[in-house]
Design an enzyme around this catalytic site. Structure first.
Site, PDB file in Angstrom:
ATOM      1  N   GLY A  51       0.824  -1.198   0.000  1.00 58.50           N
ATOM      2  CA  GLY A  51       0.000   0.000   0.000  1.00 58.50           C
ATOM      3  C   GLY A  51       0.857   1.245   0.000  1.00 58.50           C
ATOM      4  N   HIS A  52       1.921   1.215  -0.816  1.00 62.29           N
ATOM      5  CA  HIS A  52       2.823   2.349  -0.911  1.00 62.29           C
ATOM      6  C   HIS A  52       3.666   2.249  -2.179  1.00 62.29           C
ATOM      7  CE1 HIS A  52       5.282  -0.734   1.200  1.00 62.29           C
ATOM      8  NE2 HIS A  52       6.217  -0.292   0.376  1.00 62.29           N
ATOM      9  N   ALA A  53       4.425   3.304  -2.438  1.00 63.98           N
ATOM     10  CA  ALA A  53       5.418   3.332  -3.516  1.00 63.98           C
ATOM     11  C   ALA A  53       6.715   3.860  -2.916  1.00 63.98           C
ATOM     12  CB  ALA A  53       4.957   4.241  -4.660  1.00 63.98           C
TER      13      ALA A  53
END
Length: 138
Positions: A51-53
């Site tokens: 749930g991130h980059a």
């Protein structure tokens, strides 16, 4: 031509009747220097990870046990990879949003990372991510 969101890397599988062996070596079959290794396990049913980059960090994600899905998103398109072979790794470059889900019971996710942990490298909010990729396109 648009580059793929992620790439499955075939890692060497050494077959042995006593048990198989797979090796991941930096700059040989992993396309970066490995600075950090971590793994997730005992993930409750229905939960997700990621749930991130990342702004700078590249990763290779490996299902060393069990299986799970990794969905990659670049702001335009999504692609989902089902990982279930310990001799394959999913290469994820910078600026790609990732979500890991649908973990089988007993699964273990191993991640090889090009950078040490640095909170400033993470983009954890989807709105911030959309602004980030919008700025990168100009």
């Amino acid at each position: 031509m648009k580059k793929p969101l992620g790439q499955i890397l075939e890692l060497p599988k050494i077959v042995d009747p006593r048990g198989n062996l797979t090796v991941a070596e930096q700059l040989l079959n992993v396309p970066f220097d490995i600075k950090r290794v971590y793994w997730t396990y005992d993930i409750p049913s229905g939960e997700y990870r990621g749930g991130h980059a990342h702004r700078q960090c590249q990763e290779v994600i490996i299902a060393v046990s069990g299986s799970f899905d990794v969905t990659l998103y670049d702001g335009c398109e999504k692609q989902t990879f089902h990982l279930n072979h310990p001799y394959q790794g999913l290469y994820v470059g910078t600026g790609i949003w990732r979500t890991l889900e649908d973990f089988s019971s007993g699964s273990v996710c191993l991640v090889l990372a090009s950078e040490l942990f640095e909170e400033e490298d993470y983009i954890r909010d989807e709105e911030d991510y959309r602004r980030y990729i919008g700025a990168a396109e100009h």
